[in-house]
Write an enzyme that holds these catalytic residues in place. Structure first.
Site, mmCIF file in Angstrom:
data_model
loop_
_atom_site.group_PDB
_atom_site.id
_atom_site.type_symbol
_atom_site.label_atom_id
_atom_site.label_comp_id
_atom_site.label_asym_id
_atom_site.label_seq_id
_atom_site.Cartn_x
_atom_site.Cartn_y
_atom_site.Cartn_z
ATOM 1 N N LEU B 125 52.596 116.811 -75.690
ATOM 2 C CA LEU B 125 52.278 115.409 -75.944
ATOM 3 C C LEU B 125 52.369 114.603 -74.645
ATOM 4 O O LEU B 125 51.414 113.956 -74.234
ATOM 5 C CB LEU B 125 53.247 114.867 -77.003
ATOM 6 C CG LEU B 125 53.124 113.400 -77.402
ATOM 7 C CD1 LEU B 125 51.802 113.134 -78.104
ATOM 8 C CD2 LEU B 125 54.269 112.991 -78.337
ATOM 9 N N GLY B 131 54.970 108.991 -71.525
ATOM 10 C CA GLY B 131 55.858 109.832 -72.317
ATOM 11 C C GLY B 131 56.109 109.163 -73.642
ATOM 12 O O GLY B 131 55.491 109.470 -74.661
ATOM 13 N N SER B 132 56.977 108.158 -73.595
ATOM 14 C CA SER B 132 57.340 107.440 -74.814
ATOM 15 C C SER B 132 56.169 106.635 -75.381
ATOM 16 O O SER B 132 56.132 106.326 -76.564
ATOM 17 C CB SER B 132 58.505 106.499 -74.518
ATOM 18 O OG SER B 132 59.635 107.246 -74.153
ATOM 19 N N ILE B 157 56.424 120.130 -70.517
ATOM 20 C CA ILE B 157 56.188 120.933 -71.713
ATOM 21 C C ILE B 157 57.203 122.078 -71.805
ATOM 22 O O ILE B 157 57.167 123.024 -71.013
ATOM 23 C CB ILE B 157 54.724 121.446 -71.751
ATOM 24 C CG1 ILE B 157 53.758 120.273 -71.497
ATOM 25 C CG2 ILE B 157 54.460 122.144 -73.083
ATOM 26 C CD1 ILE B 157 53.960 119.027 -72.366
ATOM 27 N N GLN B 335 86.551 115.693 -67.459
ATOM 28 C CA GLN B 335 87.713 114.960 -66.975
ATOM 29 C C GLN B 335 89.012 115.678 -67.362
ATOM 30 O O GLN B 335 89.918 115.813 -66.534
ATOM 31 C CB GLN B 335 87.688 113.536 -67.557
ATOM 32 C CG GLN B 335 88.630 112.578 -66.875
ATOM 33 C CD GLN B 335 88.241 112.353 -65.408
ATOM 34 O OE1 GLN B 335 87.090 112.543 -65.012
ATOM 35 N NE2 GLN B 335 89.208 111.998 -64.583
ATOM 36 N N GLY B 339 89.591 119.368 -61.673
ATOM 37 C CA GLY B 339 88.757 120.099 -60.709
ATOM 38 C C GLY B 339 88.058 121.295 -61.334
ATOM 39 O O GLY B 339 86.912 121.606 -60.999
ATOM 40 N N GLU B 362 62.533 113.703 -76.377
ATOM 41 C CA GLU B 362 62.315 113.379 -77.794
ATOM 42 C C GLU B 362 62.496 111.877 -78.025
ATOM 43 O O GLU B 362 62.993 111.448 -79.063
ATOM 44 C CB GLU B 362 63.298 114.196 -78.637
ATOM 45 C CG GLU B 362 62.746 114.731 -79.926
ATOM 46 C CD GLU B 362 61.650 115.747 -79.737
ATOM 47 O OE1 GLU B 362 61.667 116.511 -78.748
ATOM 48 O OE2 GLU B 362 60.742 115.763 -80.571
#
Lengths: 222, 382
Positions: B125, B131-132, B157, B335, B339, B362
């Site tokens: 699409l 896009g949107s 795609i 978090q 590390g 989406e």
């Protein structure tokens, strides 16, 4: 820079019974027998800054390599960390600023529904919040730096700068990526790198949780 | 209101959980690191009915409904989001053809998708500049004798280089949304050119490519639905797709929370496991609460779709909340790991990178908010 360093400042426990006062710092050349290190860590970001795990097996260091006095290691570490926090706060601000500037430029180029996305109010509001947060972080950091310059105590101020600037960088770089949409997720643009690089600023040089402990402790002491 | 699962739903969830743990999870790190498209996994998912969870048995599907589909997506996503995004798109393509296709189209293409024979489905699409905003699409389809001829460019795609069956949107007239039509294009059709795969922040095992159509010819019978129905089909498919991505977000977030709980029990600071510190316990309580809310929003939207009731607003709310929650939960998980959360010995940095795209694809969070606001105002007649 662990994997490349020729010398390191090593913090050790010389008297476990004394807790923090049992910590001692040494200057150690990495050619010393008994010094071992693992290959560089594979990290989410700051990929050009190498880090690694180090091992010490019966490593003998001459007494003259003691840094400061025996048992003063904690003080040495804390004084470096306070200054280090200002550096990381500034790093976070730089990363956030770059992401913000890129998002601002992109929002003028990219069009949806017939107009540049920066003409949509929701994007304008995002940009306004980003700019405000960057300035707030910058001022907190400059205040801490100024206090350090003047030789004043600046632990809570540095902690506030580090806490706020690093979390701000997380929010601002993520919003910048969001403004870029799908392009922001691709390595063709710099913004996904900014997000990955910003993420460590909430962890190293004392996590956000440690900064909160420092700040609340100073409040409760007064 | 009943929150218990049916026998079928439990069966599908358990089946997905088993394959996720035994097959998908053990290779998730390598799939990410080596950018390896998990081709062989799709064959196995196909055998278990997981590529057509809401597709009738007559065409090889599990015929288990939308809630089952969401549950299956959560399980596979908790193991590997790169794998689950391909699974989602395949389910979407199969379902769309089932809903709007002719008997011949279903027999030929749906069975290929659902069995895993087609490897994966794709959904073409988005274009480089749109896009949107689907109404701004430019790819064209022109009728020439007994063929449709497609020309244009598509972007982002998923599974594009591997998909045996693609659903492609193209313009059959210039009238905005009403000029869009939908076509089935098989992988390898002459004139369909697959571009270089995107180098992405996360979902590195999924394949994301630009596609170019250069006088790409498909037979007339490959028109899906009627000419001019494209926009409607896109909206229907996207509404359903949002449930899939919501479920993906919940799955990734659950994995991140589980990893955090494990780590917090092991890791010590100031003489006790970090799980004993109130700051972390509160953080994890918030993570679990938001995650449960996200799962319920996702399953409500799935249930409405399954009951064939309107679900656009609910699907958008689920997508918005689940994707933003998943990013927040994965970020907290990093978090909590300190590390170790930043290096790839632990999975949480991958979860965070994989989650990041969920507020984008989406339909971005911004688009979901537009949809939700529109539905709110429609409901009050404003």
């Amino acid at each position: 820079m662990g994997p490349k360093a020729d010398a390191i400042v090593l913090f050790t426990m010389t008297d476990p019974a004394k807790g923090n006062k049992g910590i001692t710092a040494f200057l150690v050349p990495t050619s010393t027998p008994g010094f071992n290190r693992q290959p560089p860590d594979k990290k989410m970001g700051i990929n050009a800054a190498w880090s690694c795990t180090m091992y010490f097996e019966d490593m003998k260091v001459p007494a003259k390599n003691l840094l400061g006095k025996e048992g003063e290691g904690f003080k040495v570490a804390m004084s470096t960390l306070d200054g280090g926090r200002i550096g990381i706060a500034a790093q976070a601000i730089g990363i956030a600023r770059a992401a913000f500037e890129e998002a601002l430029a992109y929002s003028g180029e990219r069009k949806t529904f017939g107009k540049p996305i920066r003409d949509h109010q929701a994007i304008q509001f995002m940009l306004a919040d980003m700019a405000t947060e960057i300035d707030a972080a910058r001022l907190l950091t400059l205040r801490a730096a100024l206090m350090k310059d003047k030789g004043q105590r600046h632990s809570p101020e540095s902690a506030m700068a580090k806490l706020y600037a690093s979390e701000m960088a997380g929010r601002v770089t993520n919003k910048a990526l969001q403004i870029h949409g799908g392009m922001g997720y691709s390595k063709e643009m710099d913004v996904e790198r900014h997000v990955r690089d910003a993420r460590i600023t909430e962890i190293y040089e004392g996590t956000s949780e440690i900064q909160r402990i420092v700040i609340s402790a100073s409040l409760l002491k007064e | 209101m009943d929150f218990t699962l049916t026998e079928t739903q439990t069966l599908i969830r358990d089946t997905a959980r088993k394959v996720a743990r035994e097959v998908v999870a053990p290779q998730a790190r390598a799939v990410d690191r080596e950018e390896r498209f998990p081709k062989e996994v799709y064959t196995q998912l196909g055998e278990l009915g997981l590529l057509g969870v809401n597709v009738p048995e007559a065409y090889g599907g599990a015929e288990a409904g939308v809630v089952s589909y969401a549950l299956a997506m959560m399980e596979i996503s908790a193991a590997c989001a790169s794998t689950s995004v391909g699974m989602a798109v395949t389910n979407m393509a199969a379902e769309l053809i089932c809903t709007y296709g002719t008997e011949e189209q279903k027999k030929k293409h749906v069975t290929a998708l659902v069995s895993g024979r087609a490897v994966a489905g794709a959904f073409a699409l988005s274009e480089p500049h749109a896009g949107s905003d689907a109404g701004a699409l430019r790819t064209s389809a022109t009728r020439k004798g007994d063929r449709w001829v497609l020309n244009g460019a598509k972007q982002w795609i998923t599974s594009g280089a591997y998909a045996g069956v693609m659903v492609v949107w193209a313009r059959t007239s210039s009238e905005g949304n009403k000029g869009l039509s939908c076509f089935i294009v098989e992988g390898g059709t002459p004139g369909l050119i697959v571009g270089r795969a995107e180098d992405k922040m996360g979902l590195r095992g999924s394949n994301t490519v630009p596609l170019t159509f250069e006088s790409c010819e498909v037979p007339l019978e490959n028109l899906l639905g009627r000419e001019g129905d494209g926009f409607k089909l896109a909206m229907v498919a996207l509404d359903g797709g949002r449930i899939g991505i919501s479920a993906q977000a919940c799955g990734v977030a659950r994995a991140a929370l589980e990893a955090s709980v494990r780590y917090a029990k092991e890791r010590k600071a100031f003489g006790q496991p970090i799980a004993e510190f109130q700051g972390l316990r509160w953080m994890m309580a918030d993570m679990q609460t938001r995650l449960s809310a996200a799962e319920l929003l996702c399953l409500r939207a799935a249930q409405l779709k399954e009951a064939k009731r309107p679900f656009s607003r609910e699907a958008s709310m689920a997508k918005l909340f689940c994707s933003e929650t998943s990013n927040w939960v994965c970020d907290r998980a990093v978090q909590i790991h300190g590390g170790y959360g930043y290096i790839d010995e632990f999975p949480v940095e991958r979860y965070l990178r994989d989650a990041r795209v969920q507020t984008i694809y989406e339909g971005t969070s911004e688009i979901q908010r537009l949809v939700i606001a529109r539905e709110i105002f429609k409901a009050v007649g404003a």
